[in-house]
Enzyme design. Structure first.
Site, PDB file in Angstrom:
ATOM      1  N   LYS A 147       0.872  -1.172   0.000  1.00 46.84           N
ATOM      2  CA  LYS A 147       0.000   0.000   0.000  1.00 46.84           C
ATOM      3  C   LYS A 147       0.908   1.220   0.000  1.00 46.84           C
ATOM      4  O   LYS A 147       2.116   1.085   0.193  1.00 46.84           O
ATOM      5  CB  LYS A 147      -0.912   0.013   1.236  1.00 46.84           C
ATOM      6  CG  LYS A 147      -0.179  -0.355   2.554  1.00 46.84           C
ATOM      7  CD  LYS A 147      -1.111  -0.408   3.758  1.00 46.84           C
ATOM      8  CE  LYS A 147      -1.929  -1.665   3.837  1.00 46.84           C
ATOM      9  NZ  LYS A 147      -3.341  -1.462   3.561  1.00 46.84           N
ATOM     10  N   LYS A 153      -0.633   4.100   8.061  1.00 45.13           N
ATOM     11  CA  LYS A 153      -0.782   2.701   7.648  1.00 45.13           C
ATOM     12  C   LYS A 153       0.159   1.780   8.439  1.00 45.13           C
ATOM     13  O   LYS A 153       0.049   0.568   8.393  1.00 45.13           O
ATOM     14  CB  LYS A 153      -0.544   2.572   6.141  1.00 45.13           C
ATOM     15  CG  LYS A 153      -1.663   3.216   5.300  1.00 45.13           C
ATOM     16  CD  LYS A 153      -1.329   3.164   3.825  1.00 45.13           C
ATOM     17  CE  LYS A 153      -2.369   3.834   2.921  1.00 45.13           C
ATOM     18  NZ  LYS A 153      -3.575   3.010   2.701  1.00 45.13           N
ATOM     19  N   THR A 177      -8.966  -0.799   0.016  1.00 44.25           N
ATOM     20  CA  THR A 177      -9.488  -1.715  -0.998  1.00 44.25           C
ATOM     21  C   THR A 177      -8.506  -2.868  -1.200  1.00 44.25           C
ATOM     22  O   THR A 177      -8.894  -3.928  -1.668  1.00 44.25           O
ATOM     23  CB  THR A 177      -9.717  -1.006  -2.346  1.00 44.25           C
ATOM     24  OG1 THR A 177      -8.514  -0.337  -2.724  1.00 44.25           O
ATOM     25  CG2 THR A 177     -10.853  -0.015  -2.260  1.00 44.25           C
TER      26      THR A 177
HETATM   27  C1  LIG Z   1      -5.535  -1.609  -4.166  1.00 36.96           C
HETATM   28  C2  LIG Z   1      -4.373  -0.729  -4.387  1.00 36.96           C
HETATM   29  C3  LIG Z   1      -4.129   0.332  -3.507  1.00 36.96           C
HETATM   30  C4  LIG Z   1      -4.963   0.593  -2.273  1.00 36.96           C
HETATM   31  O1  LIG Z   1      -4.432  -0.209  -1.247  1.00 36.96           O
HETATM   32  P1  LIG Z   1      -4.842   0.009   0.293  1.00 36.96           P
HETATM   33  O2  LIG Z   1      -4.215  -1.171   0.985  1.00 36.96           O
HETATM   34  O3  LIG Z   1      -6.324  -0.041   0.339  1.00 36.96           O
HETATM   35  O4  LIG Z   1      -4.255   1.302   0.710  1.00 36.96           O
HETATM   36  C5  LIG Z   1      -3.038   1.158  -3.735  1.00 36.96           C
HETATM   37  N1  LIG Z   1      -2.224   0.966  -4.799  1.00 36.96           N
HETATM   38  C6  LIG Z   1      -2.413  -0.063  -5.649  1.00 36.96           C
HETATM   39  C7  LIG Z   1      -1.463  -0.244  -6.791  1.00 36.96           C
HETATM   40  C8  LIG Z   1      -3.486  -0.945  -5.484  1.00 36.96           C
HETATM   41  O5  LIG Z   1      -3.674  -1.962  -6.354  1.00 36.96           O
END
Ligand SMILES: *Cc1c(COP(=O)(O)O)cnc(C)c1O
Length: 552
Positions: free
Chosen positions: A285, A291, A393
């Site tokens: 992420k 985070k 997500t």
């Molecule tokens: C899904 C996704 C995110 C979002 O990740 P989170 O763990 O929800 O912060 C960010 N960057 C990429 C490339 C992703 O595929």
């Protein structure tokens, strides 16, 4: 570097406002041009047929711009233009971090968009009249709710503009919407409770299962047919297969294949050799303090310390992967990346560790990389400080591909845990309310002193063990963890996190129990399909049926 210039500099800020205005205005002018072509300048039914969903505050300049276009170009009066604007605009908030809410300097805005500045002042004057009528004499509340933040350098609060100009305001997970109503936007919630609603995010099963995990796609289709691809409700039918030994064997074999593909990616990207017979523990992420990649690093150092002390009882061999990008101007995030790489180097070069622990940092994290990472993951790290991650997500992509989550009660994790059952989710950490309750008297040094494991981890960090010839480079990180004003409460959640990780190791050793949890995660992920999310936007916010019936 072109689209998202580092907005630490004034020039970067101006470019970003120009981009926002260009895209918002072009979109509105396109819609209006088509409307006028079909209906002339009769805007009576415009709001029944059109909707603008503001994706975060970035396009919020569309609110005064639509007012300008309707009045100055189409000749409508203020009241008719405002009626159309507030019946077509709807706003989705995506963050709880106050520092991430956009606020344009009045000076810059006036220089670039003088007419929109006039309109913004008029919107604000009329709005504050409403506030004064609702709360007579409450001047402090008028100041709090004003679109204009007063001061030596007054600023335009774009989130407030978005709420005032919209008929719907939504958060992206249940807790997030709750916290908006109780916290960040509490004044507005009191004024207009009916505007607020929740739309929990989702991810598309076409990309995040069918396309990226063809092996699992085939196995699911063999078991329950292929309707699940377009009907998220059918995921549930997989639940009985969690107890089917043959199915579980094939499910696990597919995971092993996907772990091999991930192993190849990791070797190509960072030269570290993962082993598919070890647990794949993954956090990918954007790099951000909230985070808590740092909490993950403290756990890695703790495992390293245990192996070095010969305390491996109950431990399970792990390959830990961390990946993500940091914003160019975010110096501490860049330092966290450096720390992960240094810790990885010390561990991977120590042959005594090889059978227990491997660590890699994957650079250039992207959707394309995630399509290989999610299918090959055993354990999904969703460890943000409770109350800070709006939804997430990544958590959903992992779940859909059968990873089990270790996580806090934050964002959509809460709903993921409810969907899969608490026995199939590794929960740890303070709740959002506990975080805020403890904050005033938070003392990380006390948490460190009373926990032998954390004391040893901090000693390793502070002795320079991971920066032997780079004196002092991690001082800012150490100071952040030890600071009473550590917003992210790393030390507060350390013990609970370490204990949850020990429970993960225990279950992972029981291959059948793990496979069962893993299958139940995929089987319970239907709710997190973006098809469900989009349908909810359609029915609750856009009233599509209604708009179609009026005039097709
Ligand atoms: C899904 C996704 C995110 C979002 O990740 P989170 O763990 O929800 O912060 C960010 N960057 C990429 C490339 C992703 O595929």
């Amino acid at each position: 570097m072109v689209l998202y210039p580092n907005d630490v500099s004034e020039q970067g800020k101006e470019l970003r406002l120009r981009q926002q205005y260009f895209l918002a205005s072009a979109s509105l002018q396109d819609v209006l041009r088509q409307w006028v072509r079909a209906n002339g300048n009769d805007f009576t039914h415009f709001a029944d047929k059109n909707g603008f969903q503001l994706n975060d505050t970035h396009p919020t300049v569309a609110i005064p711009e639509l007012m300008r276009l309707l009045m100055d170009e189409q000749g409508l009066c203020w009241d008719d233009a405002w009626d159309i604007t507030t019946k077509t605009m709807a706003y989705t908030n995506h963050t709880l971090l106050p520092e991430a809410l956009e606020a344009w300097s009045v000076a810059l805005f006036r220089e670039l968009l003088p007419r929109l500045m006039d309109i913004t002042y008029e919107i604000n004057a009329r709005f504050l009249t409403q506030v004064a009528q609702r709360w007579p004499g409450d001047c402090y509340r008028q100041q709090r709710m004003s679109i204009i933040e007063e001061g030596d350098h007054p600023r335009i609060r774009m989130a407030y503009m978005a709420i005032i100009g919209s008929y719907s305001v939504n958060g992206v997970a249940s807790l997030h919407t709750d916290l908006l109503a109780r916290g960040l936007f509490a004044d507005f919630y009191q004024l207009w409770p009916e505007k607020f609603n929740n739309k929990t995010n989702g991810v598309t099963p076409r990309r995040w299962l069918s396309h990226c995990n063809p092996g699992l796609k085939s196995l699911i289709t063999e078991a329950i047919g292929d309707q699940w691809i377009s009907d998220y409700r059918q995921f549930e039918q997989l639940k009985p297969f969690a107890d089917d030994v043959q199915f579980a064997k094939r499910f696990t074999a597919i995971k092993q294949q996907n772990k091999q593909a991930l192993t190849d990616l990791v070797f190509k990207n960072c030269g570290v050799r993962f082993d598919i017979d070890m647990m794949f523990d993954v956090q990918v992420k954007r790099i951000h303090e909230y985070k808590r990649q740092l909490l993950n690093v403290l756990h890695i150092i703790h495992l390293y310390d245990r192996v070095r002390r010969g305390d491996t009882e109950g431990m399970e061999p792990r390959c830990v992967l961390i990946g993500g990008k940091a914003a160019p101007g975010y110096v501490l995030a860049k330092t966290i990346i450096k720390l992960i790489n240094n810790v990885a180097q010390v561990i991977n070069r120590d042959h005594a560790l090889n059978d227990w622990l491997k660590v890699a940092f994957i650079s250039d994290y992207s959707v394309t990389a995630m399509e290989i990472i999610a299918p090959g993951t055993d354990l999904s790290e969703q460890i943000s400080t409770a109350g800070k991650e709006a939804s997430g997500t990544g958590n959903m992509k992992f779940m859909m591909n059968g990873a089990v989550t270790i996580g806090t009660l934050d964002g959509a994790n809460i709903e993921i845990r409810e969907a899969v059952g608490e026995e199939n989710f590794f929960l740890f950490g303070l709740t959002a309310d506990e975080v805020e309750a403890i904050r005033p008297e938070y003392d990380p040094n006390h948490s460190i002193d009373e926990d032998d494991d954390l004391t040893r981890v901090m000693s390793l960090l502070e002795s320079g063990h991971f920066n032997l010839f780079e004196d002092g480079i991690f001082d800012s990180i150490i100071a952040a963890i030890r600071s009473h004003s550590d917003l992210w409460m790393i030390a507060a959640d350390f013990r609970s996190y370490i204990d949850a990780q020990a429970r993960v190791a225990e279950i992972y050793r029981d291959k059948q129990a793990w496979a069962r949890m893993s299958i139940l995660n995929t089987a319970s992920s239907g709710y997190f399909s973006s098809d469900r999310t989009i349908n909810e936007y359609k029915e609750d916010i856009w009233h599509r049926e209604l708009k179609n019936e009026t005039n097709s």
